[in-house]
Enzyme design. Structure first.
Site, mmCIF file in Angstrom:
data_model
loop_
_atom_site.group_PDB
_atom_site.id
_atom_site.type_symbol
_atom_site.label_atom_id
_atom_site.label_comp_id
_atom_site.label_asym_id
_atom_site.label_seq_id
_atom_site.Cartn_x
_atom_site.Cartn_y
_atom_site.Cartn_z
ATOM 1 N N MET A 1 -25.449 15.016 -62.576
ATOM 2 C CA MET A 1 -25.128 15.133 -61.151
ATOM 3 C C MET A 1 -26.326 15.733 -60.422
ATOM 4 O O MET A 1 -26.838 16.780 -60.820
ATOM 5 C CB MET A 1 -23.888 15.998 -60.970
ATOM 6 N N GLU A 2 -26.749 15.046 -59.368
ATOM 7 C CA GLU A 2 -28.045 15.333 -58.743
ATOM 8 C C GLU A 2 -28.199 16.775 -58.269
ATOM 9 O O GLU A 2 -29.306 17.301 -58.270
ATOM 10 C CB GLU A 2 -28.263 14.396 -57.557
ATOM 11 N N ALA A 3 -27.112 17.410 -57.885
ATOM 12 C CA ALA A 3 -27.240 18.739 -57.279
ATOM 13 C C ALA A 3 -27.311 19.856 -58.311
ATOM 14 O O ALA A 3 -27.932 20.892 -58.058
ATOM 15 C CB ALA A 3 -26.060 19.007 -56.345
ATOM 16 N N SER B 1 -31.837 19.695 -57.730
ATOM 17 C CA SER B 1 -32.186 18.301 -57.447
ATOM 18 C C SER B 1 -33.683 18.063 -57.647
ATOM 19 O O SER B 1 -34.107 16.920 -57.843
ATOM 20 C CB SER B 1 -31.775 17.930 -56.021
#
Lengths: 262, 332
Positions: A51-53, A82
Site C-alpha cells: 500500500m503506497e502510503a 510513499s
C-alpha cells in the site's frame, strides 16, 4: 435457479483470480483492496500486498478504509513511506502488478480519475490521481476494476490521469504508444460488472475475454454498455465464483459491507 | 544550540502562519491530519493560503471551503470512502463559487519526490513518472497564469531532459516543494521538538525538514528520558521543529494509530453540510467558530463519541466502530 451472488461480487472474484501467488501487488484504495485481500485469503497466500502510503506486505485482519489506515499496518513487515514504495520500488521497476479503479477508461486502457468534461470547467471534478498515474506508468502490468457503464467505457477519456497503451506524446500535442514515451508495463485487464476485458497483443485495443453468462450478461449487453466498438469474437463465459470465494469475501474480507454494500 | 523548550499553547499557532503562506499539512487523507491547528487557522481568519500537502484530506477541503486557501497543489483532495470533497469540487463545477481559486494536479510519487527535493535543498529533481499523462499537458496547467508572477508558484511546472549521464532516456524535471510552514500532528513529542510517530510516518519527516517553520501538535508531550529510552522510534529531530503543542485528539476526526479511529459521525455531518455554501457556513459556525477553542470543540463532540472511536491498544484501531455512514447509529 437464480445465482446467489451479485455482479459486484463476480467482479471482485474475477479480479482476485488475476493476482498470483508470489507477486508484489501495489493496491489502490476501494474495490482493488477488497479483491486483493480476497486473493490473499484464498489462492495467493504468498502475494505481497503493498500500500503506497504505509505498508509493504500487509495482511490485514480488518478491511482498511484507505491505504494509510492503521488496519493496513496491523499485520505488516515494514511500514515505509510513499517515498520508498513509489519512488524507490515502483520507479525502479520492482512492482509486478498495479491494481486500480477509475471513473473512465478508453479502448487503450487510459484511465481518468480527475474530471468529467473540460478540465478547467468540469461537469464533475474528482479527488485526483493519488498514486494511480504513477502505478499505471511503471508497474509491470496494471489491472483496472470498475463498473461497466457506457459513460465510463468511453471512446476517449476526458483527461488521461493514468496512461494506457496509447497515451500523450512528450509534446502533449498528439497520442503515441506508451513505449514511445519510455513507459514499460501497461494495462493487462479491465475487470467490470459485466466481464473481463484484455488488450490485443498487436493492436493494444481492448477486447472481451469473458462475460458473466451465469448472471444473465450477454455479449450484446457489453456491446451496448461500451461507447467504443469492442471485439467480442473471443468472448467466453466466466466461471462462477466458488463457494469458498464467496464465503471468504462475505465473512472475512468485507463482513460490514463497506465496499460490497450488503 | 537547539532551543530546548518549544512548547506553546494552541492559541498561538496562528501567529506562525501568515496570509499567503504555502502550507504543508502532514498525515495522509483521513489519517493523522493536524485538525486542531487547522481549526486555529480558520478561527484566525487566515487568507490566501497555498496548500502544498500531498495528499490532502478533509482538512484541505475544509480550508478551501472556509475561504482560507486560494491555491492547492497536490495529488488528491478527498475523504477516501466516506464521500466526496464538495467544497473543493464546487470551486470547479460552479464558476460563481470559484472566487479566484486555483488548483495544480500532481501524483503521490511526484509529490513525494518534490518534498524530498525541498528537504535536500535542491531546486528540482528528475523522475520517470508523469510521461504520457495529461497531468503535464501545458494547456491543462491549473497554475499557468500564475507562473513567473506568484513567488510561491514554480516558474514552470516541469521540463524534459535527455539523461546526460547514462542511457539518454527522456526524464522529467519537477520543482521542489518549499513550504513556508509545516503543520504535523503526532502521537508524542518532547519539549525540544523531537517527534515520535507510529503506524506510518507518511511524508512528515521530509516536510518538517523542507519547511521554513514547522509546528507539531501531539497527543502527549513526553520527557526527554522517554524519548531517549527508545530513540529508534523517534521520527523527526527537534532540530527541524520550531514549536510543539499538546493537543489530545488533535487530529480528530481523522485516525491516529494507537490512539483513535476516524469519527464517522463527523464525516456524516460534514459531508451533508459541505454540499452547499449556506449549510457549510452554518456548520463552520456551529463546530469551529461557536465553540471558540479546540477544547470547546471536543466538549461539543462529547466524551461518548470520543470513547467510541478510542483505539484498541493491541490493534491500534477501533475494532467496534462502524464505518458505513448509511448505517450509522447515534451515540448520544
Amino acid at each position: 435457479m437464480a445465482p446467489n451472488y451479485s455482479r459486484l461480487e463476480m467482479m471482485v472474484v474475477a479480479a482476485s483470480r488475476l493476482l498470483c501467488d508470489g507477486e508484489k501487488v501495489l493496491v489502490g484504495t476501494g474495490i482493488p483492496l477488497v479483491a486483493a485481500i480476497l486473493a490473499k485469503k484464498t489462492h495467493a497466500r504468498g502475494m505481497v500486498m503493498v500500500m503506497e502510503a504505509v505498508a509493504f506486505d500487509s495482511d490485514p485482519e480488518s478491511l482498511p478504509f484507505c491505504v494509510a489506515d492503521p488496519r493496513a499496518v496491523y499485520r505488516t513487515t515494514w511500514t515505509p513511506t510513499s517515498a520508498e514504495v513509489m519512488c524507490h520500488f515502483l520507479q525502479s521497476g520492482k512492482i509486478d502488478v498495479g491494481f486500480l479503479g477509475g471513473a473512465q477508461v478508453d479502448r487503450f486502457g487510459n484511465l481518468n480519475s480527475t474530471c468529467i468534461g473540460a478540465y478547467g470547467l468540469p461537469e464533475k471534478r474528482f479527488e485526483g490521481s493519488g498514486g494511480a498515474s504513477d502505478i499505471a506508468s511503471l508497474a509491470k502490468r496494471t489491472i483496472i476494476i470498475m463498473n461497466h457503464e457506457k459513460r465510463r467505457f468511453v471512446e476517449r477519456v476526458d483527461y488521461i490521469t493514468s496512461p494506457g497503451w496509447k497515451c500523450r506524446a512528450l509534446d502533449w500535442k498528439s497520442d503515441v504508444m506508451r513505449a514511445d514515451v519510455g513507459l514499460d508495463g501497461g494495462p493487462h485487464a479491465v475487470v467490470s460488472t459485466l466481464g473481463v476485458m484484455k488488450f490485443d497483443p498487436s493492436s493494444k485495443e481492448m477486447f472481451v475475454e469473458t462475460y458473466y453468462d451465469d448472471l444473465g450478461v450477454s455479449i450484446d449487453d457489453i456491446r451496448h454498455m461500451t461507447e467504443f466498438e469492442i471485439d467480442l469474437s473471443r468472448a467466453r463465459p466466466m466461471k462462477p465464483p466458488t463457494r469458498e470465494e464467496l464465503a471468504v469475501l462475505r465473512e472475512k474480507v468485507d463482513p460490514e459491507g463497506i465496499y460490497m454494500r450488503y | 544550540m537547539t532551543q530546548t523548550r518549544k512548547r506553546i499553547p494552541i492559541e498561538r499557532v496562528s501567529e506562525f502562519v501568515q496570509d499567503g503562506d504555502s502550507v504543508w499539512l502532514g498525515g495522509w487523507t483521513v489519517v493523522r491530519k493536524p485538525f486542531a491547528m487547522a481549526y486555529e487557522l480558520i478561527r484566525a481568519g487566515k487568507k490566501n493560503l497555498h496548500l502544498v500537502n500531498n495528499p490532502g484530506g478533509p482538512e484541505t477541503d475544509l480550508l478551501v471551503g472556509c475561504g482560507c486557501a486560494a491555491k492547492t497543489e497536490t495529488n488528491y483532495i478527498g475523504h477516501e470512502l466516506f464521500g466526496h470533497p464538495y467544497n473543493f469540487r464546487r470551486r470547479f463545477e460552479q464558476p460563481e463559487s470559484n472566487q479566484g481559486f486555483r488548483h495544480d494536479d500532481w501524483t503521490v510519487a511526484t509529490g513525494s519526490l518534490r518534498i524530498m527535493a525541498g528537504a535536500m535543498g535542491i531546486p528540482f529533481i528528475p523522475t520517470k513518472f508523469l510521461r504520457g499523462s495529461d497531468i503535464l499537458n501545458p494547456e491543462l496547467d491549473g497554475f499557468r497564469d500564475l507562473r513567473g508572477i506568484d513567488p510561491k508558484v514554480p516558474k514552470r511546472k516541469f521540463m524534459m531532459l535527455k539523461d546526460p549521464f547514462w542511457e539518454g532516456e527522456e526524464v522529467v524535471l519537477i520543482p521542489a516543494i518549499r513550504p513556508d510552514v509545516c503543520l504535523i500532528h503526532a502521537q508524542e513529542a518532547g519539549e525540544d521538538g523531537t517527534v515520535r510517530i507510529t503506524g506510518g510516518l507518511f511524508l512528515d519527516y521530509y516536510a518538517a525538514v523542507a519547511a521554513k517553520i514547522t509546528i507539531v501538535s501531539a497527543e502527549k508531550i513526553v520527557s526527554r528520558e522517554a524519548l531517549e529510552d527508545t530513540r529508534e522510534e523517534n521520527a523527526i529531530p527537534g532540530e527541524a521543529v520550531d514549536a510543539v503543542v499538546e493537543a489530545p485528539f488533535g487530529a480528530h476526526p481523522t485516525a491516529v494509530h494507537g490512539c483513535y479511529d476516524n469519527d464517522p459521525w463527523w464525516f456524516r455531518d460534514y459531508l451533508k453540510a459541505s454540499k452547499n455554501e449556506g449549510t457549510m457556513q452554518k456548520w463552520v459556525d456551529e463546530w469551529i467558530v461557536g465553540p471558540g477553542s479546540f477544547k470547546g470543540y471536543l466538549e461539543k463532540v462529547g466524551a461518548r463519541r470520543l470513547g467510541k472511536i478510542t483505539a484498541d491498544p493491541e490493534l491500534s484501531y477501533s475494532a467496534t466502530i462502524k464505518r458505513r455512514l448509511d448505517k450509522l447509529e447515534e451515540v448520544n
